[in-house]
Design a protein around this motif. Structure first.
Motif, PDB file in Angstrom:
ATOM      1  N   LEU A 151       0.822  -1.208   0.000  1.00 44.93           N
ATOM      2  CA  LEU A 151       0.000   0.000   0.000  1.00 44.93           C
ATOM      3  C   LEU A 151       0.861   1.265   0.000  1.00 44.93           C
ATOM      4  N   GLY A 152       1.896   1.297   0.844  1.00 43.69           N
ATOM      5  CA  GLY A 152       2.700   2.507   0.966  1.00 43.69           C
ATOM      6  C   GLY A 152       3.526   2.801  -0.272  1.00 43.69           C
ATOM      7  N   VAL A 153       4.257   1.789  -0.768  1.00 43.99           N
ATOM      8  CA  VAL A 153       5.089   2.001  -1.956  1.00 43.99           C
ATOM      9  C   VAL A 153       4.204   2.229  -3.181  1.00 43.99           C
ATOM     10  N   GLY A 154       3.079   1.509  -3.259  1.00 39.37           N
ATOM     11  CA  GLY A 154       2.172   1.724  -4.385  1.00 39.37           C
ATOM     12  C   GLY A 154       1.616   3.130  -4.411  1.00 39.37           C
ATOM     13  N   ALA A 155       1.215   3.646  -3.250  1.00 39.93           N
ATOM     14  CA  ALA A 155       0.702   5.017  -3.196  1.00 39.93           C
ATOM     15  C   ALA A 155       1.785   6.029  -3.547  1.00 39.93           C
ATOM     16  N   ALA A 156       3.012   5.803  -3.066  1.00 36.82           N
ATOM     17  CA  ALA A 156       4.102   6.726  -3.369  1.00 36.82           C
ATOM     18  C   ALA A 156       4.431   6.735  -4.856  1.00 36.82           C
ATOM     19  N   VAL A 157       4.456   5.549  -5.484  1.00 34.02           N
ATOM     20  CA  VAL A 157       4.732   5.475  -6.920  1.00 34.02           C
ATOM     21  C   VAL A 157       3.644   6.195  -7.712  1.00 34.02           C
ATOM     22  N   ALA A 186      -2.818  -6.054  12.836  1.00 33.38           N
ATOM     23  CA  ALA A 186      -1.867  -5.730  11.771  1.00 33.38           C
ATOM     24  C   ALA A 186      -2.394  -4.604  10.883  1.00 33.38           C
ATOM     25  N   LEU A 187      -3.668  -4.626  10.543  1.00 35.91           N
ATOM     26  CA  LEU A 187      -4.241  -3.570   9.712  1.00 35.91           C
ATOM     27  C   LEU A 187      -4.246  -2.236  10.442  1.00 35.91           C
ATOM     28  N   THR A 188      -4.473  -2.276  11.749  1.00 41.82           N
ATOM     29  CA  THR A 188      -4.441  -1.038  12.527  1.00 41.82           C
ATOM     30  C   THR A 188      -3.034  -0.447  12.569  1.00 41.82           C
ATOM     31  N   LEU A 189      -2.024  -1.277  12.773  1.00 44.85           N
ATOM     32  CA  LEU A 189      -0.644  -0.791  12.749  1.00 44.85           C
ATOM     33  C   LEU A 189      -0.254  -0.312  11.350  1.00 44.85           C
ATOM     34  N   THR A 190      -0.842  -0.933  10.315  1.00 36.71           N
ATOM     35  CA  THR A 190      -0.588  -0.465   8.949  1.00 36.71           C
ATOM     36  C   THR A 190      -1.084   0.962   8.770  1.00 36.71           C
ATOM     37  N   LEU A 191      -2.281   1.250   9.283  1.00 36.14           N
ATOM     38  CA  LEU A 191      -2.791   2.624   9.219  1.00 36.14           C
ATOM     39  C   LEU A 191      -1.860   3.583   9.951  1.00 36.14           C
ATOM     40  N   LEU A 192      -1.281   3.123  11.060  1.00 35.25           N
ATOM     41  CA  LEU A 192      -0.416   3.984  11.870  1.00 35.25           C
ATOM     42  C   LEU A 192       0.831   4.419  11.123  1.00 35.25           C
ATOM     43  N   ILE A 193       1.502   3.474  10.459  1.00 35.11           N
ATOM     44  CA  ILE A 193       2.796   3.798   9.844  1.00 35.11           C
ATOM     45  C   ILE A 193       2.692   4.062   8.348  1.00 35.11           C
ATOM     46  N   LEU A 194       1.506   3.892   7.764  1.00 35.45           N
ATOM     47  CA  LEU A 194       1.370   4.082   6.322  1.00 35.45           C
ATOM     48  C   LEU A 194       1.758   5.496   5.877  1.00 35.45           C
ATOM     49  N   PRO A 195       1.324   6.577   6.560  1.00 39.50           N
ATOM     50  CA  PRO A 195       1.760   7.910   6.111  1.00 39.50           C
ATOM     51  C   PRO A 195       3.276   8.084   6.145  1.00 39.50           C
ATOM     52  N   ILE A 196       3.934   7.510   7.163  1.00 37.05           N
ATOM     53  CA  ILE A 196       5.388   7.636   7.267  1.00 37.05           C
ATOM     54  C   ILE A 196       6.059   6.938   6.092  1.00 37.05           C
ATOM     55  N   VAL A 197       5.579   5.742   5.762  1.00 36.07           N
ATOM     56  CA  VAL A 197       6.167   4.980   4.665  1.00 36.07           C
ATOM     57  C   VAL A 197       5.942   5.691   3.338  1.00 36.07           C
ATOM     58  N   ILE A 198       4.748   6.249   3.135  1.00 38.10           N
ATOM     59  CA  ILE A 198       4.465   6.959   1.878  1.00 38.10           C
ATOM     60  C   ILE A 198       5.390   8.163   1.712  1.00 38.10           C
ATOM     61  N   VAL A 199       5.550   8.941   2.782  1.00 31.63           N
ATOM     62  CA  VAL A 199       6.398  10.139   2.698  1.00 31.63           C
ATOM     63  C   VAL A 199       7.852   9.755   2.441  1.00 31.63           C
ATOM     64  N   SER A 200       8.365   8.752   3.153  1.00 26.03           N
ATOM     65  CA  SER A 200       9.758   8.345   2.950  1.00 26.03           C
ATOM     66  C   SER A 200       9.966   7.749   1.561  1.00 26.03           C
ATOM     67  N   ALA A 201       8.987   6.993   1.059  1.00 28.97           N
ATOM     68  CA  ALA A 201       9.105   6.438  -0.282  1.00 28.97           C
ATOM     69  C   ALA A 201       9.057   7.537  -1.343  1.00 28.97           C
ATOM     70  N   GLN A 202       8.230   8.548  -1.136  1.00 29.34           N
ATOM     71  CA  GLN A 202       8.193   9.667  -2.080  1.00 29.34           C
ATOM     72  C   GLN A 202       9.529  10.385  -2.136  1.00 29.34           C
ATOM     73  N   GLU A 203      10.131  10.614  -0.977  1.00 27.83           N
ATOM     74  CA  GLU A 203      11.432  11.287  -0.961  1.00 27.83           C
ATOM     75  C   GLU A 203      12.489  10.458  -1.672  1.00 27.83           C
ATOM     76  N   SER A 204      12.428   9.139  -1.514  1.00 28.91           N
ATOM     77  CA  SER A 204      13.394   8.272  -2.199  1.00 28.91           C
ATOM     78  C   SER A 204      13.183   8.301  -3.707  1.00 28.91           C
ATOM     79  N   LEU A 205      11.938   8.331  -4.155  1.00 23.09           N
ATOM     80  CA  LEU A 205      11.651   8.396  -5.591  1.00 23.09           C
ATOM     81  C   LEU A 205      12.078   9.738  -6.174  1.00 23.09           C
ATOM     82  N   ARG A 206      11.892  10.813  -5.421  1.00 21.26           N
ATOM     83  CA  ARG A 206      12.299  12.139  -5.902  1.00 21.26           C
ATOM     84  C   ARG A 206      13.811  12.251  -6.017  1.00 21.26           C
TER      85      ARG A 206
END
Length: 303
Positions: free
Chosen positions: A103-109, A161-181
């Motif tokens: 979910l996180g890497v897919g959203a960032a891409v 697991a799904l609840t923890l996914t919601l917790l860290i998903l924004p962090i993963v999306i932001v870090s993945a976006q920075e890596s792609l940029r």
């Protein structure tokens, strides 16, 4: 010919230079003291945990279920430990990693490579950044409302697991976006120049180059998730379990919950047991961080 004695010299005097150097040294000293406060506090905390847990972290402690009787934890007892919570935390973080990576890497891409540069996209990115600062208890309440009650998953491992996914998903999306940029546009243009499609450019050029940063950010976010108590407490994680989780839809416990249960017991010796649980949890965290460093180094050497 008159001279203007009131005008300032374009060159700073020796006193001004010394004063600026003094201010600079004071600022560096304050920064050093600020860093030292955090390091000393962490060192004292680790030293206290190590002292309290000395002799209590044994093989039996890692392989036996917990007990309410302190004699079972003592040498010569029947044996008691953290095994169900340890397995529960490992399964919980493994499921969270699977959901988060997709979910996180897919959203960032999508946001970086496919979404048009519009106000709506900027609005989404701003809200994702804001969600990264929401308290964890809010995500726990959200997981309780959606996964436990609306989807009727109950107090299960997959709901946690799904609840923890919601917790860290924004962090993963932001870090993945920075890596792609951080991937140079020249690499994209070179791939397009040899006739590659957009998906081929992303798959063969962009993602391999951004993978060290993506994996490091993801594993560090997972390191935060494994120590969270409030979200899994809200979805109904057990404070103590005497058997390891056997189903994704069954009950579960985790190391933070088990440590909390030991810490609130009245016997003084249980404080040693709680400290031993903290050592096990810190060991898992350090192992995850070591994996992040290894993955980053491995991908960087392959590029």
């Amino acid at each position: 010919m008159s001279t203007d004695t009131g005008s300032e010299s374009p060159f700073a005097s020796a006193g001004d230079v010394d004063r600026k150097h003094l201010i600079g040294r004071v600022f560096v000293g304050m920064c050093f003291l600020s860093t030292l406060v955090g390091i000393v506090a962490l060192g004292l905390l680790l030293a206290d945990v190590a002292y309290e847990s000395w002799g209590w972290v044994t093989w039996e402690f890692l392989t036996y279920p917990p007990s309410r009787t302190i004699e079972n934890y003592l040498p010569g007892g029947r044996g008691a430990g953290i095994f169900p919570a340890l397995i529960g935390s490992i399964l919980l973080i493994a499921l969270t990693a699977i959901f988060t990576v997709f979910l996180g890497v897919g959203a960032a891409v999508y946001l970086e490579e496919y979404a048009p540069d519009s106000r709506f996209t900027s609005f989404i990115e701003a809200n994702i950044s804001n969600l990264a600062g929401v308290p964890s208890i809010v995500y726990g309440l959200l997981g309780l409302a959606i996964f436990v009650r609306a989807f009727q998953l109950g107090s299960s491992l997959i709901a946690g697991a799904l609840t923890l996914t919601l917790l860290i998903l924004p962090i993963v999306i932001v870090s993945a976006q920075e890596s792609l940029r951080a991937v140079p546009d020249s690499q994209r243009r070179a791939a397009y120049g040899v006739g590659a499609t957009q998906w081929e450019v992303i798959r063969d050029v962009v993602l391999p180059s951004a993978m060290p940063g993506i994996m490091t950010g993801t594993i560090l976010a997972l390191s935060r998730a494994i120590g969270e108590t409030a979200p899994i407490l809200m979805v109904g994680a057990a404070t103590s379990m005497f058997t390891a989780p056997y189903s994704l839809t069954g009950p579960f416990s985790a190391m933070p919950m088990q440590i909390f249960d030991w810490a609130r017991l009245p016997q003084d010796d249980f404080q040693h047991v709680a400290a031993a649980g903290i050592v096990v949890l810190l060991t898992v965290l350090l192992a995850m961080n070591a994996v992040a460093i290894y993955i980053r180094h491995r991908f960087e050497t392959q590029l």
